[in-house]
Design a protein around this motif. Structure first.
Motif, mmCIF file in Angstrom:
data_model
loop_
_atom_site.group_PDB
_atom_site.id
_atom_site.type_symbol
_atom_site.label_atom_id
_atom_site.label_comp_id
_atom_site.label_asym_id
_atom_site.label_seq_id
_atom_site.Cartn_x
_atom_site.Cartn_y
_atom_site.Cartn_z
ATOM 1 N N ASN A 1 -13.368 -15.658 -16.036
ATOM 2 C CA ASN A 1 -13.420 -17.085 -15.717
ATOM 3 C C ASN A 1 -14.551 -17.434 -14.760
ATOM 4 N N ALA A 2 -15.430 -16.445 -14.515
ATOM 5 C CA ALA A 2 -16.651 -16.653 -13.728
ATOM 6 C C ALA A 2 -16.369 -17.362 -12.400
ATOM 7 N N CYS A 3 -15.434 -16.817 -11.649
ATOM 8 C CA CYS A 3 -15.093 -17.413 -10.363
ATOM 9 C C CYS A 3 -14.837 -16.336 -9.312
ATOM 10 N N PHE A 4 -15.007 -16.688 -8.063
ATOM 11 C CA PHE A 4 -14.562 -15.831 -6.965
ATOM 12 C C PHE A 4 -13.048 -15.947 -6.859
ATOM 13 N N SER A 5 -12.415 -14.957 -6.256
ATOM 14 C CA SER A 5 -10.975 -15.023 -6.011
ATOM 15 C C SER A 5 -10.635 -14.319 -4.711
ATOM 16 N N ILE A 6 -9.594 -14.823 -4.067
ATOM 17 C CA ILE A 6 -9.096 -14.238 -2.823
ATOM 18 C C ILE A 6 -7.604 -13.996 -2.981
ATOM 19 N N SER A 7 -7.165 -12.769 -2.732
ATOM 20 C CA SER A 7 -5.738 -12.449 -2.771
ATOM 21 C C SER A 7 -5.296 -11.966 -1.400
ATOM 22 N N ALA A 8 -4.120 -12.425 -0.965
ATOM 23 C CA ALA A 8 -3.600 -12.068 0.349
ATOM 24 C C ALA A 8 -2.185 -11.526 0.204
ATOM 25 N N ALA A 9 -1.944 -10.322 0.704
ATOM 26 C CA ALA A 9 -0.649 -9.660 0.543
ATOM 27 C C ALA A 9 0.228 -9.770 1.781
ATOM 28 N N ARG A 10 1.521 -9.992 1.534
ATOM 29 C CA ARG A 10 2.538 -9.668 2.526
ATOM 30 C C ARG A 10 2.957 -8.263 2.179
ATOM 31 N N CYS A 11 2.820 -7.324 3.109
ATOM 32 C CA CYS A 11 2.937 -5.922 2.744
ATOM 33 C C CYS A 11 3.660 -5.123 3.826
ATOM 34 N N TYR B 1 12.143 -1.750 2.451
ATOM 35 C CA TYR B 1 11.541 -2.417 1.299
ATOM 36 C C TYR B 1 10.019 -2.337 1.370
ATOM 37 N N ASP B 2 9.450 -1.632 0.408
ATOM 38 C CA ASP B 2 8.018 -1.348 0.401
ATOM 39 C C ASP B 2 7.252 -2.405 -0.382
ATOM 40 N N LEU B 3 6.267 -3.021 0.272
ATOM 41 C CA LEU B 3 5.390 -3.994 -0.382
ATOM 42 C C LEU B 3 3.958 -3.492 -0.317
ATOM 43 N N ILE B 4 3.230 -3.613 -1.418
ATOM 44 C CA ILE B 4 1.849 -3.123 -1.455
ATOM 45 C C ILE B 4 0.923 -4.024 -0.655
ATOM 46 N N GLY B 5 -0.203 -3.457 -0.223
ATOM 47 C CA GLY B 5 -1.272 -4.222 0.397
ATOM 48 C C GLY B 5 -2.295 -4.597 -0.660
ATOM 49 N N GLY B 6 -3.547 -4.216 -0.429
ATOM 50 C CA GLY B 6 -4.578 -4.452 -1.430
ATOM 51 C C GLY B 6 -5.195 -5.834 -1.416
ATOM 52 N N ALA C 1 -14.580 -7.202 -0.829
ATOM 53 C CA ALA C 1 -13.937 -6.712 0.392
ATOM 54 C C ALA C 1 -12.474 -6.462 0.076
ATOM 55 N N GLU C 2 -11.881 -5.434 0.721
ATOM 56 C CA GLU C 2 -10.491 -5.080 0.441
ATOM 57 C C GLU C 2 -9.828 -4.533 1.692
ATOM 58 N N ALA C 3 -8.517 -4.793 1.827
ATOM 59 C CA ALA C 3 -7.757 -4.305 2.978
ATOM 60 C C ALA C 3 -7.726 -2.784 3.003
ATOM 61 N N LYS C 4 -7.709 -2.248 4.197
ATOM 62 C CA LYS C 4 -7.696 -0.795 4.365
ATOM 63 C C LYS C 4 -6.298 -0.244 4.595
ATOM 64 N N GLY C 5 -5.354 -1.097 5.055
ATOM 65 C CA GLY C 5 -4.022 -0.603 5.379
ATOM 66 C C GLY C 5 -2.936 -1.516 4.862
ATOM 67 N N THR C 6 -1.748 -1.418 5.477
ATOM 68 C CA THR C 6 -0.611 -2.245 5.062
ATOM 69 C C THR C 6 -0.016 -2.987 6.266
ATOM 70 N N GLY C 7 -0.865 -3.353 7.203
ATOM 71 C CA GLY C 7 -0.432 -4.145 8.343
ATOM 72 C C GLY C 7 -1.197 -5.449 8.409
ATOM 73 N N ASP C 8 -1.065 -6.169 9.527
ATOM 74 C CA ASP C 8 -1.832 -7.389 9.725
ATOM 75 C C ASP C 8 -3.318 -7.038 9.726
ATOM 76 N N GLU C 9 -4.083 -7.704 8.876
ATOM 77 C CA GLU C 9 -5.491 -7.332 8.720
ATOM 78 C C GLU C 9 -6.275 -8.501 8.120
ATOM 79 N N LEU C 10 -7.432 -8.755 8.672
ATOM 80 C CA LEU C 10 -8.301 -9.802 8.141
ATOM 81 C C LEU C 10 -9.354 -9.157 7.246
#
Length: 346
Positions: free
Chosen positions: A259-269, A276-281, A293-302
């Motif tokens: 779809n030729a667009c940028f996208s931003i995804s934000a996880a609760r992880c 209860y295990d939730l993925i990051g990414g 750019a991509e998250a490195k862990g599964t905590g609070d992260e910008l």
């Protein structure tokens, strides 16, 4: 035409069932303040950011269930959440926030809003359309449930793209356009919002792309091991989490490209309630499908990057020039039929 903006996904780690909402909001404010140090203009928070992902639990008390919802038409005036909006105004940062919405009529929606700091108001709202899961919990007491169909109604606002003001300084405005002047790709950024499971459905992405969307944003709460829900073959918790991460990346990268667009995804992880295990990414993808750019862990992260919306033009005008290449006369089945029906047996 270069149209650069600085954007971020604000990944949020574990939020337990007994978490105090105002304390969770303080965590979001900390992420917003970190974003300001990088001169970020837009921050995307996850799905149902303000609480634990409560649809995994069966509630028998309506009063208890309602504590997980925001009530009233204007989320910016919620006593617990208002400090986040005030901080955004102070810092001059737009944001997308996911939350559980209870309307004055009593309907529950899985919702997100876009808040414009330059306009000092919510300029767009989206309600999740593709609700996964079940109405009743699984019989297996060890199963991880997903009861969104029990607590939410499918969204009624459609996939409506919108322009976000104040992000691109030299954006062409309607009042400045001369007769016959070409304005495609020159105005304020065109955005679309989704929530979690919506990202797996190509129809959602394409509907936004047909409105010229240049940036799609979405938050998610995706279980690392949902074998009962997906009916997947038995695998180790580690393998299940990697599979969930793979599919999360796959749909974001593939649909960003198609779809030729940028996208931003934000996880609760992370590990809610130590169980209860939730993925990051959380990630930012380019119109060519690359992870910027991509998250490195599964905590609070910008997770942040500077993106140039001008990069959308190649895909929109060459590879996927819809006006020249789409053949709508061949796609009728997509809107005529909901479920799959096999072709007749030989």
């Amino acid at each position: 035409m270069s149209r650069k903006i600085r954007v971020a996904a604000a990944q949020v780690g574990a939020v337990h069932k007994d978490a105090i909402k105002s304390e969770t909001v303080k965590r979001l404010i900390t992420l917003l303040q970190e974003a300001a140090t990088h001169r970020i203009q837009l921050v995307v928070f996850p799905e149902a950011t303000l609480t634990t992902f409560f649809p995994r639990h069966l509630f028998t008390s309506q009063e208890e269930l309602d504590t997980y919802f925001e009530h009233g038409a204007d989320i910016s005036q919620s006593p617990d959440v208002k400090p986040l909006f005030l901080e955004a105004d102070k810092l001059g940062i737009d944001f997308v926030l996911g939350y559980a919405e209870r309307t004055p009529e009593g309907t529950g929606y899985n919702t997100c809003v876009y808040y414009s700091a330059s306009s000092k108001q919510v300029i767009s709202k989206y309600r999740k359309i593709h609700l996964p899961g079940t109405v009743e919990p699984f019989a297996d007491p060890e199963a991880v449930n997903q009861l969104e169909k029990r607590y939410f109604t499918p969204g009624d606002l459609g996939f409506k793209a919108f322009r976000a003001p104040g992000l691109v300084s030299d954006a062409v405005k309607k009042a400045d356009v001369k007769e016959g002047e070409a304005t495609v790709g020159k105005g304020d950024p065109i955005l679309g919002m989704m929530i979690c499971n919506d990202r797996r459905w190509p129809e959602a992405w394409r509907t936004y792309a047909l409105q010229g969307a240049e940036l799609l944003v979405f938050g998610y709460n995706t279980g690392g091991n949902m074998a009962h829900l997906w009916g997947s073959k038995p695998m180790s918790p580690e393998a299940a989490q990697q599979e969930a991460l793979f599919h999360s990346r796959l749909v974001q990268q593939a649909n960003s490209y198609m779809n030729a667009c940028f996208s931003i995804s934000a996880a609760r992880c992370g590990l809610d309630d130590g169980k209860y295990d939730l993925i990051g990414g959380s990630s930012i993808c380019s119109p060519e499908g690359h992870v910027v750019a991509e998250a490195k862990g599964t905590g609070d992260e910008l997770v942040w990057a500077e993106v140039d919306l001008g990069e959308c033009r190649q895909g929109k005008e060459k590879t996927f020039d819809f006006g020249r290449h789409r053949r709508v006369e061949a796609y009728g089945l997509i809107v005529e039929r909901t479920g799959a029906e096999e072709v007749e047996l030989l």
